[in-house]
Write a protein that holds these residues in place. Sequence first.
Motif, PDB file in Angstrom:
ATOM      1  N   LEU A  35       0.842  -1.189   0.000  1.00 23.54           N
ATOM      2  CA  LEU A  35       0.000   0.000   0.000  1.00 23.54           C
ATOM      3  C   LEU A  35       0.883   1.247   0.000  1.00 23.54           C
ATOM      4  CD1 LEU A  35      -2.943   1.148   0.304  1.00 23.54           C
ATOM      5  CD2 LEU A  35      -2.497   1.195   2.776  1.00 23.54           C
ATOM      6  N   VAL A  36       0.749   2.072  -1.036  1.00 25.48           N
ATOM      7  CA  VAL A  36       1.573   3.283  -1.138  1.00 25.48           C
ATOM      8  C   VAL A  36       0.741   4.559  -1.066  1.00 25.48           C
ATOM      9  CG1 VAL A  36       3.426   2.144  -2.429  1.00 25.48           C
ATOM     10  CG2 VAL A  36       1.493   3.163  -3.678  1.00 25.48           C
ATOM     11  N   TYR A  37      -0.583   4.400  -1.076  1.00 23.23           N
ATOM     12  CA  TYR A  37      -1.452   5.573  -0.962  1.00 23.23           C
ATOM     13  C   TYR A  37      -2.775   5.141  -0.356  1.00 23.23           C
ATOM     14  CZ  TYR A  37      -4.594   9.411  -1.965  1.00 23.23           C
ATOM     15  OH  TYR A  37      -5.511  10.424  -1.822  1.00 23.23           O
ATOM     16  N   ASP A  38      -3.297   5.958   0.562  1.00 20.91           N
ATOM     17  CA  ASP A  38      -4.613   5.727   1.160  1.00 20.91           C
ATOM     18  C   ASP A  38      -5.254   7.100   1.354  1.00 20.91           C
ATOM     19  OD1 ASP A  38      -6.833   5.187   2.775  1.00 20.91           O
ATOM     20  OD2 ASP A  38      -5.830   3.545   3.806  1.00 20.91           O
ATOM     21  N   SER A  39      -6.390   7.323   0.711  1.00 21.25           N
ATOM     22  CA  SER A  39      -7.035   8.636   0.810  1.00 21.25           C
ATOM     23  C   SER A  39      -7.428   8.971   2.244  1.00 21.25           C
ATOM     24  CB  SER A  39      -8.257   8.700  -0.104  1.00 21.25           C
ATOM     25  OG  SER A  39      -9.230   7.727   0.257  1.00 21.25           O
ATOM     26  N   ASP A  40      -7.570   7.954   3.102  1.00 25.66           N
ATOM     27  CA  ASP A  40      -7.908   8.211   4.498  1.00 25.66           C
ATOM     28  C   ASP A  40      -6.804   8.984   5.228  1.00 25.66           C
ATOM     29  OD1 ASP A  40     -10.391   7.113   4.403  1.00 25.66           O
ATOM     30  OD2 ASP A  40      -9.877   5.256   5.452  1.00 25.66           O
ATOM     31  N   THR A  41      -5.573   8.842   4.767  1.00 21.28           N
ATOM     32  CA  THR A  41      -4.451   9.522   5.420  1.00 21.28           C
ATOM     33  C   THR A  41      -3.932  10.701   4.604  1.00 21.28           C
ATOM     34  OG1 THR A  41      -2.845   7.992   4.417  1.00 21.28           O
ATOM     35  CG2 THR A  41      -3.751   7.387   6.577  1.00 21.28           C
TER      36      THR A  41
END
Length: 225
Positions: A210-216
């Motif tokens: 995982l390299v991107y999470d809109s939650d963070t």
Amino acid sequence: MSAPRGTEATPTPAPDADGPARPATDGQLLDGVTYQQAADGLEKCLAYDRAHASGGIDKSHLGRAEDYRIVLAMRSTGDTDSPGDGAYVVAVKEEPAGFRVICNVENGEASGINTGTADAGAEGAGPVMADINGGKLHQQSFLDKGAWKLPFRWEVVGRVESSVAKVTVSYGDSSATAALDHGWFVAAGVLGRQVTAAPHIKGYDAAGKLVYDSDTDATYEKTLP
């Protein structure tokens, strides 16, 4: 109905007879909208915008249909703010980088065009960056909040860096794996219930990390207006 799994397709198919380039995957043409219908709609929207320029505004920067690549075509749902069902066509240009248009066609005629620029390499941007002006593709009018017409075809588009191998989007009771199309991601699905939270976007590298999470992502609006 679910969106097709995303693949990075190369090379891009050549445009048809001076028209825009085709999307990387057939699954980016949804709801029975054909390439030719999408190309015709884009041409009509560009012509509409030029014809309705006011105050001496020069719209020549939008260019010609053959300057674009279609990355999505799908049905659009009318609402209180913009009544009348139709179709959306999303098309992008290489110059300027990240330039895209969202074209709305109703009854075979252009009813409006929205332009914007998104650059995944911009300062502060992560490896995945949703189009901040693309809300019209996954929202109905604020006036209809809590009473959207369902089922509702939604879409999320944005830019991705080359290190990203997979993008997923979940929205309400639906989810999709995005198509990756030459620096853009395109995810679509069908919403079956009312929502208050914005689409949740995740990006992964080739190893599945995982390299991107809109939650963070502090720049990403996580709730709907």
